[in-house]
Design a protein around this motif. Structure first.
Motif, short mmCIF file in Angstrom:
data_model
loop_
_atom_site.label_atom_id
_atom_site.label_comp_id
_atom_site.label_asym_id
_atom_site.label_seq_id
_atom_site.Cartn_x
_atom_site.Cartn_y
_atom_site.Cartn_z
N LEU A 117 -36.93 -26.37 -13.93
CA LEU A 117 -36.62 -27.09 -15.16
C LEU A 117 -36.24 -28.54 -14.88
O LEU A 117 -35.71 -28.85 -13.80
N LYS A 118 -36.49 -29.39 -15.84
CA LYS A 118 -36.19 -30.82 -15.69
C LYS A 118 -34.71 -31.05 -15.38
O LYS A 118 -33.83 -30.28 -15.80
N ALA A 119 -34.47 -32.14 -14.67
CA ALA A 119 -33.11 -32.50 -14.30
C ALA A 119 -32.30 -32.93 -15.51
O ALA A 119 -32.81 -33.64 -16.39
N GLU A 120 -31.06 -32.49 -15.54
CA GLU A 120 -30.10 -32.95 -16.55
C GLU A 120 -28.81 -33.31 -15.82
O GLU A 120 -28.33 -32.54 -14.99
N THR A 121 -28.24 -34.45 -16.14
CA THR A 121 -27.00 -34.88 -15.48
C THR A 121 -25.83 -34.02 -15.95
O THR A 121 -25.59 -33.90 -17.15
N PRO A 122 -25.11 -33.38 -15.02
CA PRO A 122 -23.97 -32.54 -15.41
C PRO A 122 -22.86 -33.36 -16.05
O PRO A 122 -22.69 -34.55 -15.76
N PRO B 204 -31.80 -16.58 -22.67
CA PRO B 204 -32.27 -17.43 -23.78
C PRO B 204 -33.65 -18.02 -23.48
O PRO B 204 -34.02 -18.21 -22.32
N GLU B 205 -34.38 -18.30 -24.52
CA GLU B 205 -35.70 -18.91 -24.37
C GLU B 205 -35.57 -20.31 -23.76
O GLU B 205 -34.59 -21.02 -24.00
N ILE B 206 -36.56 -20.69 -22.97
CA ILE B 206 -36.58 -22.02 -22.35
C ILE B 206 -37.47 -22.93 -23.19
O ILE B 206 -38.61 -22.58 -23.51
N ALA B 207 -36.95 -24.10 -23.54
CA ALA B 207 -37.75 -25.07 -24.29
C ALA B 207 -38.95 -25.51 -23.44
O ALA B 207 -38.80 -25.86 -22.26
N ALA B 208 -40.12 -25.49 -24.03
CA ALA B 208 -41.35 -25.77 -23.29
C ALA B 208 -41.34 -27.15 -22.66
O ALA B 208 -41.88 -27.36 -21.56
N ASP B 209 -40.70 -28.13 -23.32
CA ASP B 209 -40.73 -29.49 -22.80
C ASP B 209 -39.78 -29.71 -21.62
O ASP B 209 -39.73 -30.80 -21.05
N THR B 210 -39.02 -28.67 -21.24
CA THR B 210 -38.13 -28.79 -20.08
C THR B 210 -38.74 -28.16 -18.82
O THR B 210 -38.18 -28.30 -17.74
#
Length: 272
Positions: free
Chosen positions: A242-247, A41-47
């Motif tokens: 990619l930017k961190a996201e809390t699981p 899938p495409e990656i969002a540029a802001d991530t």
């Protein structure tokens, strides 16, 4: 000293191992999913924090923070990318593939599996993976393996690349763990011999590794010793941080196996 074991002893050892394996696998709380869908899938540029294209034969290293994700993708054709990793806060803690295999009762790393350190903590969660074709048994190429395969032409190899990276990080070759080779479809046949199974690869494969601690990660883009191609011609490989996201609390990698649950408990204890 080599100790020759009788067929009976070998059979007994195998039966004991399979019994332990059965108990370990039966205790798994969740079934693991299949391969991630293709194409990636495409990656969002802001991530995107950074994107690096590692040329064939070369290396690169980066620092990653907890919960950041590394997408490694074969956007320009097939290549095997090897990696090693260290805990950024204490580089004596490093990637440990033997424990990764033993604790999860499998050499097949794919979506839902985790990768352990030598201190029983989780370094990476495999959150996406299109192939499951990764080698945690053989390690990367060396000068000797390249010479045996390609002759006397000058080629770069994974071992020397990692030594260079370690030196630049203030480490030594003794600090290098065994390397994980991504997109290397190595399997073991009935006689215990390694073989290359290209049917496991899908083409423009990708894998996403979520960092479970702050780490230093080094990569080397060199052909695997078992790669059947007679030519030394690795293609560039893309690594996107990619930017961190809390699981989520019920995150698959954190809850799929009893071993992973214990590993994450060790992570939490170390951070307390």
């Amino acid at each position: 000293m080599h100790i020759k074991r009788s067929p009976e002893e070998i059979a007994a050892n195998r039966a004991r191992y399979e019994e332990h394996q059965k108990k370990g696998l039966e205790f798994a709380p969740k079934a693991l999913p299949g391969k991630s869908p293709m194409p990636a899938p495409e990656i969002a540029a802001d991530t995107i924090l950074h994107r690096e294209i590692i040329p064939g034969g070369w290396y690169w290293w980066t620092r990653v923070k907890t919960n950041e994700t590394l997408r490694i993708s074969l956007d320009q054709g097939f290549s095997t990318l090897a990696l090693v990793a260290w805990n950024a806060a204490d580089t004596s803690e490093r990637l440990n593939l033997p424990d990764t295999v033993k604790l999860q009762w499998t050499t097949g790393l794919g979506k839902g599996r985790v990768i352990f350190s030598d201190m029983g903590k989780v370094m990476f969660s495999i959150v996406e993976d299109s192939s499951g074709a990764h080698d945690c048994l053989m390690g990367g190429s060396t000068e000797a393996s390249n010479t045996a395969k390609y002759g006397d032409i000058i080629t770069r190899n994974a071992r020397d690349n990692f030594v260079i990276a370690a030196t630049k990080l203030g480490l030594d070759k003794r600090d290098l763990p065994a390397a994980l080779s991504l997109f290397a479809p190595v399997r073991v046949d009935a006689d215990g011999k390694f073989f290359w199974n290209p049917a496991l690869l899908s083409g423009a494969d990708y894998i996403e590794l979520r960092a479970e601690m702050d780490m230093i990660v080094a990569f080397s883009n060199c052909p695997h010793p078992l790669d059947p191609s007679p030519s030394y011609a690795p293609n560039p490989v893309t690594v996107t941080r990619l930017k961190a996201e809390t699981p989520a609390a019920d995150d698959l990698c954190r809850t799929a196996t009893a071993e992973a649950v214990r590993g994450f408990e060790n992570n939490a204890f170390a951070q307390a």
